[in-house]
Scaffold this active site. Structure first.
Site, mmCIF file in Angstrom:
data_model
loop_
_atom_site.group_PDB
_atom_site.id
_atom_site.type_symbol
_atom_site.label_atom_id
_atom_site.label_comp_id
_atom_site.label_asym_id
_atom_site.label_seq_id
_atom_site.Cartn_x
_atom_site.Cartn_y
_atom_site.Cartn_z
ATOM 1 N N PRO A 1 -20.680 -22.456 -1.064
ATOM 2 C CG PRO A 1 -22.521 -21.386 -0.086
ATOM 3 C CD PRO A 1 -21.407 -22.340 0.215
ATOM 4 C CG ASP A 2 -15.797 -18.238 -1.560
ATOM 5 O OD1 ASP A 2 -16.099 -17.085 -1.926
ATOM 6 O OD2 ASP A 2 -14.638 -18.685 -1.640
ATOM 7 C CB SER B 1 -9.294 -11.556 -0.377
ATOM 8 O OG SER B 1 -9.436 -10.666 -1.405
ATOM 9 C CE1 TYR C 1 -3.963 -11.265 -4.140
ATOM 10 C CE2 TYR C 1 -6.254 -11.301 -3.429
ATOM 11 C CZ TYR C 1 -4.931 -10.994 -3.191
ATOM 12 O OH TYR C 1 -4.570 -10.418 -1.996
ATOM 13 C CB THR D 1 -5.771 -10.915 2.694
ATOM 14 O OG1 THR D 1 -4.819 -10.062 2.097
ATOM 15 C CG2 THR D 1 -7.010 -10.161 3.089
ATOM 16 C CB SER E 1 -10.037 -13.752 6.354
ATOM 17 O OG SER E 1 -9.791 -13.138 7.586
ATOM 18 C CB SER F 1 -12.642 -9.857 -2.874
ATOM 19 O OG SER F 1 -12.603 -9.915 -1.486
ATOM 20 N N PRO G 1 -11.668 0.435 -2.858
ATOM 21 C CG PRO G 1 -11.841 -1.582 -1.734
ATOM 22 C CD PRO G 1 -11.201 -0.228 -1.639
ATOM 23 C CE1 TYR H 1 -4.271 -1.593 0.151
ATOM 24 C CE2 TYR H 1 -2.933 -3.243 1.257
ATOM 25 C CZ TYR H 1 -4.102 -2.879 0.607
ATOM 26 O OH TYR H 1 -5.087 -3.799 0.409
ATOM 27 C CG HIS I 1 -7.917 -1.934 0.535
ATOM 28 N ND1 HIS I 1 -7.864 -2.732 1.640
ATOM 29 C CD2 HIS I 1 -8.427 -2.701 -0.451
ATOM 30 C CE1 HIS I 1 -8.324 -3.924 1.323
ATOM 31 N NE2 HIS I 1 -8.674 -3.924 0.070
ATOM 32 C CE LYS J 1 -25.282 -21.591 3.325
ATOM 33 N NZ LYS J 1 -25.973 -20.888 4.401
ATOM 34 C CB SER J 2 -29.831 -27.349 -1.792
ATOM 35 O OG SER J 2 -29.471 -27.170 -3.152
HETATM 36 N N1 COA Z 1 -22.542 -27.799 2.414
HETATM 37 C C1 COA Z 1 -23.460 -26.951 2.901
HETATM 38 N N2 COA Z 1 -23.177 -25.689 3.340
HETATM 39 C C2 COA Z 1 -21.895 -25.275 3.241
HETATM 40 C C3 COA Z 1 -20.881 -26.115 2.719
HETATM 41 C C4 COA Z 1 -21.249 -27.428 2.307
HETATM 42 N N3 COA Z 1 -20.352 -28.280 1.802
HETATM 43 N N4 COA Z 1 -19.720 -25.440 2.762
HETATM 44 C C5 COA Z 1 -19.983 -24.219 3.282
HETATM 45 N N5 COA Z 1 -21.295 -24.129 3.582
HETATM 46 C C6 COA Z 1 -21.992 -23.001 4.198
HETATM 47 C C7 COA Z 1 -21.226 -22.451 5.381
HETATM 48 O O1 COA Z 1 -21.564 -23.142 6.554
HETATM 49 C C8 COA Z 1 -21.688 -21.005 5.393
HETATM 50 O O2 COA Z 1 -22.988 -20.970 5.972
HETATM 51 P P1 COA Z 1 -23.683 -19.581 6.454
HETATM 52 O O3 COA Z 1 -24.209 -18.908 5.223
HETATM 53 O O4 COA Z 1 -24.763 -20.060 7.328
HETATM 54 O O5 COA Z 1 -22.621 -18.801 7.140
HETATM 55 C C9 COA Z 1 -21.838 -20.684 3.935
HETATM 56 O O6 COA Z 1 -22.036 -21.935 3.279
HETATM 57 C C10 COA Z 1 -20.665 -19.954 3.345
HETATM 58 O O7 COA Z 1 -19.514 -20.765 3.329
HETATM 59 P P2 COA Z 1 -18.487 -20.711 2.112
HETATM 60 O O8 COA Z 1 -19.193 -20.331 0.880
HETATM 61 O O9 COA Z 1 -17.705 -21.963 2.081
HETATM 62 O O10 COA Z 1 -17.591 -19.463 2.392
HETATM 63 P P3 COA Z 1 -16.959 -18.888 3.699
HETATM 64 O O11 COA Z 1 -17.993 -18.084 4.391
HETATM 65 O O12 COA Z 1 -16.286 -19.964 4.451
HETATM 66 O O13 COA Z 1 -15.914 -17.883 3.055
HETATM 67 C C11 COA Z 1 -13.835 -17.144 2.199
HETATM 68 C C12 COA Z 1 -14.804 -18.316 2.314
HETATM 69 C C13 COA Z 1 -12.605 -17.598 1.471
HETATM 70 C C14 COA Z 1 -14.499 -16.036 1.399
HETATM 71 C C15 COA Z 1 -13.511 -16.638 3.639
HETATM 72 O O14 COA Z 1 -12.905 -17.684 4.355
HETATM 73 C C16 COA Z 1 -12.547 -15.507 3.642
HETATM 74 O O15 COA Z 1 -11.351 -15.703 3.819
HETATM 75 N N6 COA Z 1 -13.017 -14.270 3.461
HETATM 76 C C17 COA Z 1 -12.136 -13.122 3.434
HETATM 77 C C18 COA Z 1 -12.787 -12.072 2.675
HETATM 78 C C19 COA Z 1 -11.936 -10.841 2.707
HETATM 79 O O16 COA Z 1 -11.228 -10.521 3.631
HETATM 80 N N7 COA Z 1 -12.011 -10.098 1.643
HETATM 81 C C20 COA Z 1 -11.252 -8.910 1.558
HETATM 82 C C21 COA Z 1 -12.010 -7.916 0.862
HETATM 83 S S1 COA Z 1 -11.207 -6.366 0.861
#
Ligand code: COA
Length: 664
Positions: free
Chosen positions: A466-467, A491, A489, A502, A493, A591, A157, A144, A379, A460-461
């Site tokens: 989801p990520d 991010s 890339y 990150t 945490s 991200s 951002p 930065y 940021h 989830k279903s």
């Molecule tokens: N089956 C069913 N549900 C699942 C699942 C599975 N196999 N895997 C995950 N889920 C659920 C989780 O329990 C969670 O439930 P919630 O909505 O009730 O909280 C949800 O799905 C989201 O999980 P997931 O999509 O795996 O993502 P995460 O919340 O673990 O996030 C990252 C993943 C990488 C985004 C997060 O760990 C991270 O590091 N974020 C940093 C973001 C950041 O700092 N950005 C900077 C911006 S400047």
């Protein structure tokens, strides 16, 4: 975004949380705060009952915010061979067979017993023993403060909030007053260390970034910038904000002498004062903050010698935040959200509100007469999630507090205009900045995609993350357009660790590549596609787990490179190899920034021929912001967003048409 996107700023614990601050002082502040709220019948009632506590978001509980802070682990250094092995896995899908063989040799040489890698690893381990976080100060500097491109679009951002029901100037001021009130409510939670500790997977996260969000500012320097912030509960803790209107900047008290927030009516009359005093546009001095950092750093240094300028700069840097009362601007975008995204990222251009900003300020909210609202954030001090917590809290507060704009009780000191003595050189720089911001505006392509067909409930279903699901859909989209995978890339945490920021999840993997290929090959059975998709998800999830647990490869490799430089050694061949350059040229920078409100964060691409993709996965829909540069003939954010939407639908079809046996 900067090349590195998210990074760490560490301040010794004793600085951010004053050990001297007595319990008495805290108690006094709180009693005064409550007493003040009680003087304001409706607002008080709503203010207290509708604060985060009663809205079920935050239960004030003094002191709990840093309960876990000291027990958080220190950021580890991964084993060298593990990083090298994973590095090879990550570059394989991006390289030709020939290049990959060359890279394997370079990596082997770097990692051989008693070789360069081992020596640097030992030096890094030594450094880690001395510091709370071996990476943080380095990261702050290289990612930065030493990053010299303009912060606008390249670093800062924007957040596009849902449209507000604003139909008049009075509505604009009312909403802005509520917004200020909401931020102060959040600030109170920070000041009293009452925020609940953020968690990830049930584990507490470092809360330090919350102290770097309000009353914080980046200071330009001719070669390197600085970051300052003013912790609460000090005798000289700031009690004012800066209000920008038509390029004028006013310092506006928003608390009384004892730190008790002004009422909505008082805030409203403060804002009205500013509006009435600034009917004609001022020279857009704020545009200086959009300039190249070396340019702005030199101008700042010179201007700061003038006492009037120095006083104005000081007022800005100490302010709790900056509120931009924007002017109407013609909406050229068909999509209102895309129009607001432009306001959030760069103020819409010199003919719009770009001069009505101060981009060095960590937090700038804007409220437009057309109901567009949002935020720009610098940021250096914090990642998106703490900023989103502030926005979520503030919006919920602003929407629930009573519309009480009558009960005037205590007069507040009138806002004061900040004056600037600008020399000819500064005026020239403003003119140049005008042209540059307009050319940037012309270059930046922005697409907001509200994907309405399903949200995170669908993955989830299917028992999928989801990520990871979204990331693989992004991979498929890129592959469909370009016929190959690109360095990507995401991010991750590191806030599980003390002062963590990150690391990078490298989303393009051997497994994602195999899935994309299979999707593009005619004749692949749905069951096989589904199986490969699930494998790609597993691979992504595995990398995510590594990254958030301090085993990512990018920060480790950066550390090895920086320690070599610090020790006066040549940069090792590993970092000069095509694979390193290519795999860090992030054509896709992404991200996840989840929020309770239906908003989306946006940022620019990190390379000229790349995409910036931010998303907020909601239960039943997914919000995406996609950016690209028009000057790159290869990229097109509209096309990418359209194809992303198709990929998401196609993946759903694949999963739904595949027999259950396709599950791993
Ligand atoms: N089956 C069913 N549900 C699942 C699942 C599975 N196999 N895997 C995950 N889920 C659920 C989780 O329990 C969670 O439930 P919630 O909505 O009730 O909280 C949800 O799905 C989201 O999980 P997931 O999509 O795996 O993502 P995460 O919340 O673990 O996030 C990252 C993943 C990488 C985004 C997060 O760990 C991270 O590091 N974020 C940093 C973001 C950041 O700092 N950005 C900077 C911006 S400047």
């Amino acid at each position: 975004m900067s090349m590195y996107f998210c990074f760490v700023f560490v301040q010794p614990w004793a600085v951010t949380i004053s050990p001297q601050r007595s319990q008495e002082a805290k108690k006094f502040y709180h009693i005064k705060y409550l007493a003040r709220m009680m003087q304001m019948p409706k607002v008080v009632k709503m203010g207290l009952s509708k604060t985060a506590a009663s809205l079920g978001r935050v239960k004030p509980q003094h002191g709990r915010m840093f309960l876990h802070q000291k027990s958080l682990a220190r950021l580890p250094i991964p084993p060298l061979q593990q990083t090298l092995y994973r590095y090879l896995l990550s570059v394989e899908p991006l390289l030709s067979k020939e290049d990959f063989e060359t890279t394997k040799k370079v990596v082997e040489d770097f990692g051989k017993p008693n070789g360069v890698g081992q020596r640097l690893q030992m030096a890094l381990v030594k450094r880690a023993k001395k510091l709370d976080n071996w990476l943080s100060q380095w990261w702050l500097s290289v990612a930065y403060l030493e990053f010299r491109s303009p912060v606008v679009v390249n670093v800062s951002p924007g957040i596009v909030c849902p449209r507000e029901n604003i139909n008049s100037e009075s509505d604009q001021l009312k909403f802005a007053s509520k917004f200020i009130s909401g931020v102060l409510d959040f600030k109170h939670l920070i000041d009293t260390n009452s925020l609940p500790v953020d968690q990830m997977g049930g584990q507490p996260l470092c809360m330090d970034q919350y102290y770097k969000v309000l009353a914080a500012c980046r200071i330009p320097g001719p070669r390197k910038d600085d970051l300052v912030f003013y912790p609460p509960n000090k005798p000289d803790a700031p009690k004012h904000i800066i209000v920008a209107h038509k390029n004028h900047f006013y310092t506006v008290d928003v608390m009384d002498k004892e730190g008790v927030p002004l009422t909505l009516s008082q805030l409203y009359s403060q804002l009205k004062f500013v509006l009435e005093a600034s009917t004609q546009p001022e020279i857009p001095v704020g545009l200086l903050t959009t300039a190249h950092r070396n340019t702005w750093g030199k101008v700042y240094k010179r201007l700061n010698k003038d006492p009037t300028n120095a006083k104005s700069f000081d007022n800005i840097k100490r302010a709790i935040f900056l509120l931009c009362l924007d002017s109407s601007s013609s909406q050229t975008e068909q999509n209102f959200s895309a129009h607001v995204a432009r306001q959030a990222l760069y103020g819409g251009g010199s003919g719009s509100n770009s001069g009505n900003r101060w981009y060095d300020k960590t937090i700038q909210f804007f409220v437009s007469p057309n109901g567009g609202t949002g935020l720009t954030y610098e940021h250096s001090g914090a990642e998106g999630p703490p900023i989103i917590s502030l926005v979520d809290h503030t919006l919920a507060y602003a929407h629930s507090i009573a519309d009480d704009f009558n009960a005037m009780t205590v007069d507040a000191p009138a806002p004061k205009k900040l004056n600037f003595n600008l020399d000819l050189d500064a005026l020239d720089t403003i003119e140049e900045a005008k042209q540059e911001i307009d050319s940037l505006a012309g270059d930046l392509q922005l697409t907001i995609l509200p994907f309405k067909h399903y949200g995170k409930d669908f993955p989830k279903s299917q028992k999928l993350s989801p990520d990871a699901f979204i990331q693989i859909a992004i991979q498929l989209t890129y592959y469909k357009i370009y016929g190959r995978s690109a360095a990507t890339y995401e991010s991750a945490s590191l806030r599980k660790y003390q002062y963590g920021r990150t690391d990078t999840i490298r989303s393009a993997s051997i497994a994602s590549n195999a899935f994309c290929k299979a999707m593009e090959e005619s004749g692949t059975k749905p069951s096989e596609k589904a199986m490969l998709f699930r494998k790609a998800i597993l691979s992504h999830k595995e990398y995510t787990n590594l990254a958030i647990n301090g085993d990512g490869i990018d920060r480790h490799l950066l550390g090895l490179k920086l320690i070599a430089i610090e020790q006066g050694e040549n940069v090792p061949d590993l970092f000069m190899d095509t694979a390193y350059t290519q795999s860090s040229h992030f054509n896709v920078s992404t991200s996840q920034v989840p929020a309770k409100h239906d908003l989306v964060m946006c940022f620019g691409p990190v390379v000229p021929d790349g995409y910036g993709i931010c998303y907020n996965p909601r239960q039943n829909h997914l919000n995406f912001a996609v950016s690209a540069f028009n000057t790159s003939p290869e990229t097109d954010s509209d096309v990418f967003a359209k194809r992303l939407s198709e990929s998401l639908l196609e993946i759903r079809d694949v999963l739904e048409s595949a027999p259950p046996t396709a599950k791993l």
